[in-house]
Design a protein around this motif. Structure first.
Motif, PDB file in Angstrom:
ATOM      1  N   LEU A  69     -10.835 -27.984 -33.886  1.00  0.00           N
ATOM      2  CA  LEU A  69     -10.197 -29.125 -33.232  1.00  0.00           C
ATOM      3  C   LEU A  69      -9.032 -29.686 -34.042  1.00  0.00           C
ATOM      4  CD1 LEU A  69     -13.299 -30.998 -31.796  1.00  0.00           C
ATOM      5  CD2 LEU A  69     -11.436 -29.941 -30.498  1.00  0.00           C
ATOM      6  N   THR A  70      -9.185 -29.740 -35.351  1.00  0.00           N
ATOM      7  CA  THR A  70      -8.102 -30.234 -36.204  1.00  0.00           C
ATOM      8  C   THR A  70      -6.863 -29.371 -36.047  1.00  0.00           C
ATOM      9  OG1 THR A  70      -9.648 -31.158 -37.812  1.00  0.00           O
ATOM     10  CG2 THR A  70      -7.410 -30.719 -38.586  1.00  0.00           C
ATOM     11  N   ASP A  71      -7.064 -28.061 -36.077  1.00  0.00           N
ATOM     12  CA  ASP A  71      -5.926 -27.155 -35.918  1.00  0.00           C
ATOM     13  C   ASP A  71      -5.314 -27.289 -34.533  1.00  0.00           C
ATOM     14  OD1 ASP A  71      -4.323 -24.910 -37.114  1.00  0.00           O
ATOM     15  OD2 ASP A  71      -5.081 -23.924 -35.304  1.00  0.00           O
ATOM     16  N   PHE A  72      -6.162 -27.378 -33.510  1.00  0.00           N
ATOM     17  CA  PHE A  72      -5.661 -27.526 -32.143  1.00  0.00           C
ATOM     18  C   PHE A  72      -4.815 -28.787 -32.012  1.00  0.00           C
ATOM     19  CE2 PHE A  72      -6.148 -29.141 -27.775  1.00  0.00           C
ATOM     20  CZ  PHE A  72      -5.551 -28.090 -27.087  1.00  0.00           C
ATOM     21  N   PHE A  73      -5.350 -29.925 -32.412  1.00  0.00           N
ATOM     22  CA  PHE A  73      -4.614 -31.176 -32.237  1.00  0.00           C
ATOM     23  C   PHE A  73      -3.414 -31.289 -33.173  1.00  0.00           C
ATOM     24  CE2 PHE A  73      -8.586 -32.467 -30.124  1.00  0.00           C
ATOM     25  CZ  PHE A  73      -8.028 -32.821 -28.905  1.00  0.00           C
ATOM     26  N   ARG A  74      -3.443 -30.589 -34.272  1.00  0.00           N
ATOM     27  CA  ARG A  74      -2.300 -30.600 -35.187  1.00  0.00           C
ATOM     28  C   ARG A  74      -1.154 -29.745 -34.649  1.00  0.00           C
ATOM     29  NH1 ARG A  74      -4.384 -29.470 -40.617  1.00  0.00           N
ATOM     30  NH2 ARG A  74      -4.757 -31.702 -40.611  1.00  0.00           N
ATOM     31  N   HIS A  75      -1.469 -28.626 -34.003  1.00  0.00           N
ATOM     32  CA  HIS A  75      -0.418 -27.670 -33.632  1.00  0.00           C
ATOM     33  C   HIS A  75      -0.189 -27.509 -32.128  1.00  0.00           C
ATOM     34  CE1 HIS A  75       0.030 -26.560 -37.781  1.00  0.00           C
ATOM     35  NE2 HIS A  75      -1.268 -26.377 -37.867  1.00  0.00           N
ATOM     36  N   ALA A 104      -1.388 -18.543 -27.786  1.00  0.00           N
ATOM     37  CA  ALA A 104      -0.843 -17.211 -28.039  1.00  0.00           C
ATOM     38  C   ALA A 104      -1.061 -16.760 -29.478  1.00  0.00           C
ATOM     39  CB  ALA A 104       0.652 -17.187 -27.711  1.00  0.00           C
ATOM     40  N   ASN A 105      -1.271 -17.724 -30.364  1.00  0.00           N
ATOM     41  CA  ASN A 105      -1.447 -17.394 -31.783  1.00  0.00           C
ATOM     42  C   ASN A 105      -2.873 -17.563 -32.281  1.00  0.00           C
ATOM     43  OD1 ASN A 105       1.306 -16.715 -32.633  1.00  0.00           O
ATOM     44  ND2 ASN A 105       1.747 -18.797 -31.960  1.00  0.00           N
ATOM     45  N   VAL A 106      -3.809 -17.867 -31.395  1.00  0.00           N
ATOM     46  CA  VAL A 106      -5.173 -18.152 -31.832  1.00  0.00           C
ATOM     47  C   VAL A 106      -5.814 -16.940 -32.512  1.00  0.00           C
ATOM     48  CG1 VAL A 106      -6.442 -17.596 -29.698  1.00  0.00           C
ATOM     49  CG2 VAL A 106      -7.277 -19.402 -31.207  1.00  0.00           C
ATOM     50  N   GLU A 107      -5.436 -15.728 -32.108  1.00  0.00           N
ATOM     51  CA  GLU A 107      -6.042 -14.546 -32.735  1.00  0.00           C
ATOM     52  C   GLU A 107      -5.627 -14.378 -34.189  1.00  0.00           C
ATOM     53  OE1 GLU A 107      -2.165 -13.093 -31.124  1.00  0.00           O
ATOM     54  OE2 GLU A 107      -3.791 -14.206 -30.200  1.00  0.00           O
ATOM     55  N   LYS A 108      -4.620 -15.112 -34.627  1.00  0.00           N
ATOM     56  CA  LYS A 108      -4.179 -15.067 -36.024  1.00  0.00           C
ATOM     57  C   LYS A 108      -4.862 -16.124 -36.886  1.00  0.00           C
ATOM     58  CE  LYS A 108       0.286 -13.422 -34.481  1.00  0.00           C
ATOM     59  NZ  LYS A 108       1.647 -13.828 -34.156  1.00  0.00           N
ATOM     60  N   LYS A 109      -5.641 -16.986 -36.263  1.00  0.00           N
ATOM     61  CA  LYS A 109      -6.307 -18.075 -36.986  1.00  0.00           C
ATOM     62  C   LYS A 109      -7.540 -17.549 -37.707  1.00  0.00           C
ATOM     63  CE  LYS A 109      -3.580 -21.188 -35.039  1.00  0.00           C
ATOM     64  NZ  LYS A 109      -2.705 -22.087 -35.757  1.00  0.00           N
ATOM     65  N   HIS A 110      -7.836 -18.126 -38.844  1.00  0.00           N
ATOM     66  CA  HIS A 110      -8.996 -17.684 -39.633  1.00  0.00           C
ATOM     67  C   HIS A 110     -10.312 -17.902 -38.902  1.00  0.00           C
ATOM     68  CE1 HIS A 110     -10.353 -21.727 -40.866  1.00  0.00           C
ATOM     69  NE2 HIS A 110      -9.069 -22.029 -40.798  1.00  0.00           N
ATOM     70  N   TYR A 111     -10.336 -18.802 -37.959  1.00  0.00           N
ATOM     71  CA  TYR A 111     -11.565 -19.080 -37.213  1.00  0.00           C
ATOM     72  C   TYR A 111     -11.673 -18.263 -35.924  1.00  0.00           C
ATOM     73  CZ  TYR A 111      -8.219 -22.229 -35.025  1.00  0.00           C
ATOM     74  OH  TYR A 111      -7.107 -22.748 -34.422  1.00  0.00           O
ATOM     75  N   PHE A 112     -10.743 -17.363 -35.652  1.00  0.00           N
ATOM     76  CA  PHE A 112     -10.789 -16.577 -34.417  1.00  0.00           C
ATOM     77  C   PHE A 112     -12.097 -15.803 -34.241  1.00  0.00           C
ATOM     78  CE2 PHE A 112      -9.557 -12.817 -31.796  1.00  0.00           C
ATOM     79  CZ  PHE A 112      -9.415 -13.504 -30.600  1.00  0.00           C
ATOM     80  N   PRO A 113     -12.708 -15.265 -35.302  1.00  0.00           N
ATOM     81  CA  PRO A 113     -14.002 -14.607 -35.106  1.00  0.00           C
ATOM     82  C   PRO A 113     -15.053 -15.517 -34.447  1.00  0.00           C
ATOM     83  CG  PRO A 113     -13.145 -14.037 -37.254  1.00  0.00           C
ATOM     84  CD  PRO A 113     -12.233 -15.103 -36.690  1.00  0.00           C
ATOM     85  N   VAL A 114     -14.975 -16.811 -34.696  1.00  0.00           N
ATOM     86  CA  VAL A 114     -15.905 -17.750 -34.063  1.00  0.00           C
ATOM     87  C   VAL A 114     -15.679 -17.753 -32.552  1.00  0.00           C
ATOM     88  CG1 VAL A 114     -16.659 -20.163 -33.936  1.00  0.00           C
ATOM     89  CG2 VAL A 114     -16.049 -19.153 -36.155  1.00  0.00           C
ATOM     90  N   PHE A 115     -14.428 -17.722 -32.128  1.00  0.00           N
ATOM     91  CA  PHE A 115     -14.128 -17.634 -30.699  1.00  0.00           C
ATOM     92  C   PHE A 115     -14.785 -16.397 -30.104  1.00  0.00           C
ATOM     93  CE2 PHE A 115     -11.168 -20.986 -31.285  1.00  0.00           C
ATOM     94  CZ  PHE A 115     -10.732 -21.407 -30.040  1.00  0.00           C
ATOM     95  N   LEU A 116     -14.632 -15.265 -30.776  1.00  0.00           N
ATOM     96  CA  LEU A 116     -15.197 -14.010 -30.266  1.00  0.00           C
ATOM     97  C   LEU A 116     -16.716 -14.061 -30.219  1.00  0.00           C
ATOM     98  CD1 LEU A 116     -12.850 -11.458 -32.055  1.00  0.00           C
ATOM     99  CD2 LEU A 116     -12.727 -12.274 -29.681  1.00  0.00           C
ATOM    100  N   LEU A 117     -17.333 -14.652 -31.230  1.00  0.00           N
ATOM    101  CA  LEU A 117     -18.797 -14.757 -31.264  1.00  0.00           C
ATOM    102  C   LEU A 117     -19.352 -15.606 -30.123  1.00  0.00           C
ATOM    103  CD1 LEU A 117     -19.367 -15.199 -35.092  1.00  0.00           C
ATOM    104  CD2 LEU A 117     -20.036 -13.220 -33.695  1.00  0.00           C
TER     105      LEU A 117
END
Length: 127
Positions: A69-75, A104-117
């Motif tokens: 959420l921090t990354d989302f609201f920041r960017h 479009a850039n979420v797959e480059k985020k360090h937390y993207f594996p959480v999205f996939l899980l």
């Protein structure tokens, strides 16, 4: 955040129908994000190795959710993704350009594996 330009009747938002369509995009962005955040506790409860991963990488479920959420609201509302500063605008057009840029850039985020899980398949899929 963004420029002082409000777009309506220009090349970014040439008519009211396009303006309304901008609002129709919000669930396509927020829906998958909310589903991911809601499913993190279920993922942790379902598997001890996944719980260990979330705990080690983020310090627990709540911190993981806050990181995303921090990354989302920041960017997602920072005026990024436009061709230039004035096209970024300060209205819904500019904010959604930024939000789609974040998507479009979420797959480059360090937390993207959480999205996939959590079953994430994209921002245009069924949710």
């Amino acid at each position: 955040v963004g420029s002082s330009v409000i777009h309506l009747g220009d090349h970014n938002v040439p008519n009211a129908l396009m303006f309304i369509d901008k609002y129709a995009q919000v669930p396509r962005i927020v829906g998958p994000l909310v589903l991911c955040l809601d499913k993190i506790p279920d993922v942790v409860e379902s598997s001890q190795p996944l719980k260990k991963f979330i705990d080690n990488a983020y310090g627990g479920v709540e911190n993981c959710q806050k990181t995303i959420l921090t990354d989302f609201f920041r960017h997602a509302f920072d005026g990024s993704g436009a061709d230039n500063f004035f096209d970024a605008g300060s209205c819904i057009d500019g904010r959604l350009t930024s939000a789609w840029n974040w998507c479009a850039n979420v797959e480059k985020k360090h937390y993207f594996p959480v999205f996939l899980l959590t079953g994430f398949t994209g921002f245009d899929g069924k949710f």
